[in-house]
Design an enzyme around this catalytic site. Structure first.
Site, PDB file in Angstrom:
ATOM      1  N   ASP A 145       0.882  -1.169   0.000  1.00  0.00           N
ATOM      2  CA  ASP A 145       0.000   0.000   0.000  1.00  0.00           C
ATOM      3  C   ASP A 145       0.916   1.215   0.000  1.00  0.00           C
ATOM      4  O   ASP A 145       1.567   1.517   0.987  1.00  0.00           O
ATOM      5  CB  ASP A 145      -0.878  -0.027   1.260  1.00  0.00           C
TER       6      ASP A 145
ATOM      7  N   LYS B 125       2.733  11.155  -3.343  1.00  0.00           N
ATOM      8  CA  LYS B 125       1.660  10.488  -4.089  1.00  0.00           C
ATOM      9  C   LYS B 125       0.755  11.493  -4.805  1.00  0.00           C
ATOM     10  O   LYS B 125       0.233  11.210  -5.886  1.00  0.00           O
ATOM     11  CB  LYS B 125       0.842   9.636  -3.119  1.00  0.00           C
TER      12      LYS B 125
ATOM     13  N   GLU C 290      -7.384   0.595  -4.340  1.00  0.00           N
ATOM     14  CA  GLU C 290      -7.380   0.463  -2.880  1.00  0.00           C
ATOM     15  C   GLU C 290      -8.695  -0.115  -2.336  1.00  0.00           C
ATOM     16  O   GLU C 290      -8.654  -1.027  -1.501  1.00  0.00           O
ATOM     17  CB  GLU C 290      -7.050   1.814  -2.237  1.00  0.00           C
TER      18      GLU C 290
ATOM     19  N   ASP D 170     -13.050   5.315   3.005  1.00  0.00           N
ATOM     20  CA  ASP D 170     -11.608   5.396   3.295  1.00  0.00           C
ATOM     21  C   ASP D 170     -11.236   6.831   3.691  1.00  0.00           C
ATOM     22  O   ASP D 170     -11.148   7.719   2.854  1.00  0.00           O
ATOM     23  CB  ASP D 170     -10.842   4.960   2.030  1.00  0.00           C
TER      24      ASP D 170
END
Ligand code: AMP
Length: 584
Positions: free
Chosen positions: A10, A72, A149, A171
């Site tokens: 991840d 990211k 994800e 999330d």
């Protein structure tokens, strides 16, 4: 591990993790210091050496020009980023993080690792995905798959499930929020729709607390701390700690001595924040996430009632208000039993194993299969009652765990509180199992509605420590219940795993209740009860029966350990038959 290891990664905005699947268990791999979470920070130290993770994060406050965070967010862009006078492409920075994760896995497994599955947000464009793949290659990893994800999260909870199911994956991380509607059909997981906010997360909650602390400093000491970077850094850290604590406890104390100097005098910060006040602060953020939930549902052309399961991902979903609001909207309890920080990496590992052709239909985790709580005054069957069950530790919580809740005295000058502790799921405590009780006497004769904080700590050995503390005076009384998980010894632990097949598979209270009441041959608690009963009856059995019973008990325990459902049923039937025959 004989076959070549394929790791699951991840690669997160704030944190990254690496995991591996082996024989039904997913392990999130710790580094040499036992840390499973690698902060997604890269930096260059004063001596020019490369820093990754915690060390890089630690220097971020002081040397931001030598540190990169949240790379990211830049993936897929062609512009490079600066770090200590050098420029790097976003994929190069991500590769540094990946390389560290690879090294952590190699050290743990004692073998080289060349292959990986990496997760990406569902909203990532082709360019962003391509950049992630390149980052993997730069790190020396063959990226076998990139999965979304939410798909990874769904795999953790639903691995091996064949039937069609619609799942909402919520999330909420440190700096990003995503919600996805995911469909599982014949073992294939597909994201149907997705929505989110790239700049909303737990960090915003911290900021709200920081503002509150600043206002307090202003009001009490007349000081503006915003101009003091060191004090601000300490406030941010204190706010985050208080936030985390409020997820488990009704109050958090914030103490920062010598925070800064003002007019030649030291300023100390000391205050208490209640969960209620904190929830009020963050309510608008939660509302925003819920708006996004509705947008995602619209995108999937679904109503709330069509959602069959809600999965929680991201550290900030530990916030009780998130759980409560989702429960209100969907009428079901969202599932957060898998560590929400590690869930996505675990799903990546499951996908990695599946790519290798391994059977991933059962994934195991240690959780409590029971809810623990206390009795309280409240409404039961539409009437006031003293038998209302208030859960404190919910079933399916990973153990060890600790939680506390606040209760209030009901009459003025109340001098004692009786605490009755129950294990069960029913709103009516009389239908649950009483596992302990104690009396807190000598309360300070305060006005009614004085808070008493009840705390429960449940450890892996099944010890449940319960304490009640009068908030006003700190007067406290505690008990330890040794047999809180009486049924949760090795056998029941195995039962929990079976029941939670495929990481909890069916989360259906009815079916669990059925299994518990359907007779001595059912897996689970009844199996344990059957074994205990057989052991009690051993003495009165003939020597032939004794031998047979001992063998059967051994075999049942083995079958539980192996999760051999068929054998458990058969063996228990045989044992029940003997007991039945002895009793008649
Ligand atoms: P992630 O990006 O998924 O690693 O999530 C990190 C965010 O979760 C940060 O804002 C953390 O402060 C937050 N977080 C971690 N633990 C807790 C907790 N127990 N309660 C509330 N927020 C938490």
């Amino acid at each position: 591990m004989a076959e070549e290891a394929v790791i699951g990664i991840d690669l997160g905005t704030t944190n990254s993790e690496v995991a591996i699947y082996h024989q039904g268990r997913v392990t999130v791999i710790p580094d040499a210091d036992g840390r499973k979470i690698l902060p997604s920070f890269v930096g260059v130290a004063e001596d020019g050496s490369l820093l990754v993770g915690e060390e890089a994060r630690n220097q971020y406050i002081v040397f931001p020009e030598r540190t990169i965070r949240s790379i990211k967010r830049r993936m897929g862009e062609s512009a490079s980023v600066q770090m200590a006078d050098q420029s790097y492409l976003p994929q190069e920075v991500s590769a540094i993080i990946l390389k560290r994760l690879k090294a952590i896995a190699e050290a743990h497994l004692g073998q080289p690792v060349r292959k990986a599955v990496i997760t990406v947000p569902a909203y990532f464009s082709d360019a962003q995905r391509q950049a992630t793949r390149e980052a993997g290659e730069i790190a020396g990893l063959d990226v076998l798959r990139m999965i979304n994800e939410p798909t990874a999260a769904a795999l953790v909870y639903e691995a091996g499930k064949q039937e069609g199911k619609k799942i909402l994956v919520y999330d909420l991380g440190g700096g990003t929020f995503d919600v996805s509607v995911v469909r599982i059909e014949q073992g294939v997981v597909e994201v149907i729709s997705s929505h989110g906010n790239n700049h909303l997360g737990g960090d915003d909650f911290d900021e709200k607390i920081v503002s509150h602390l600043l206002a307090q400093l202003e009001a009490v000491h007349g000081v503006d701390a915003t101009t003091d970077p060191r004090a601000m850094a300490r406030l941010r850290r204190a706010a985050e700690m208080a936030k985390r604590s409020l997820s488990d406890h009704p109050y958090a104390r914030i103490e920062e001595e010598y925070l800064l100097e003002y007019k030649g005098k030291p300023v100390h910060l000391s205050l208490e924040l209640s969960r209620d006040d904190y929830e009020e602060m963050i309510m608008p953020f939660i509302d925003q996430t819920l708006d996004a939930v509705h947008i995602a549902l619209n995108g999937a052309k679904l109503t709330t009632s069509a959602v069959e399961s809600i999965l929680l991902v991201g550290g900030a979903t530990r916030t009780p208000l998130v759980v409560r609001r989702l429960e209100e909207i969907f009428g079901m309890r969202p599932r957060g039993e898998v560590d929400p920080d590690l869930c996505v990496a675990m799903g990546a590992a499951i996908q990695a194993a599946s790519v290798q052709g391994q059977d991933v239909s059962a994934v195991l985790v240690d959780v409590t299969p029971y809810t623990f709580g206390v009795s309280a005054l409240g409404e039961l069957y539409g009437m006031p009652s003293a038998d209302l069950f208030v859960p404190v530790i919910h079933k399916n919580s990973p153990i060890p765990t600790h939680k506390s809740e606040v209760f209030y005295t009901v009459v003025e000058n109340q001098s004692r509180v009786e605490v009755r502790i129950f294990q069960g799921e029913n709103k009516d405590v009389r239908k649950n199992r009483l596992i302990g009780e104690f009396l807190v006497e000598g309360l300070s004769r305060a006005p009614e509605n004085s808070p008493v904080v009840l705390r429960m700590d449940l450890d892996l050995d099944g010890l449940l420590h319960v304490s009640a503390t009068e908030k006003r005076t700190g007067m406290s009384k505690r008990v330890t219940i040794n047999d809180a998980l009486k049924h949760l010894d090795a056998a029941a632990m195995a039962e929990a795993r079976i029941r939670l097949d495929g990481l909890f598979g069916e989360n259906d209270d009815e079916s669990v209740a059925d299994a518990r009441t359907a007779g001595g041959h059912q897996e689970g608690v009844m199996v344990q009860a059957l074994i205990e009963k057989a052991e009690r009856m051993l003495e009165q059995a003939s020597s032939d029966d004794q031998e047979e019973m001992i063998n059967l008990i051994e075999e049942i325990r083995q079958a539980l350990e192996d999760q051999d459902h068929g054998s458990i049923k058969e063996l228990c039937e045989a044992l029940s038959e003997i007991l039945f025959y002895m009793e008649t």
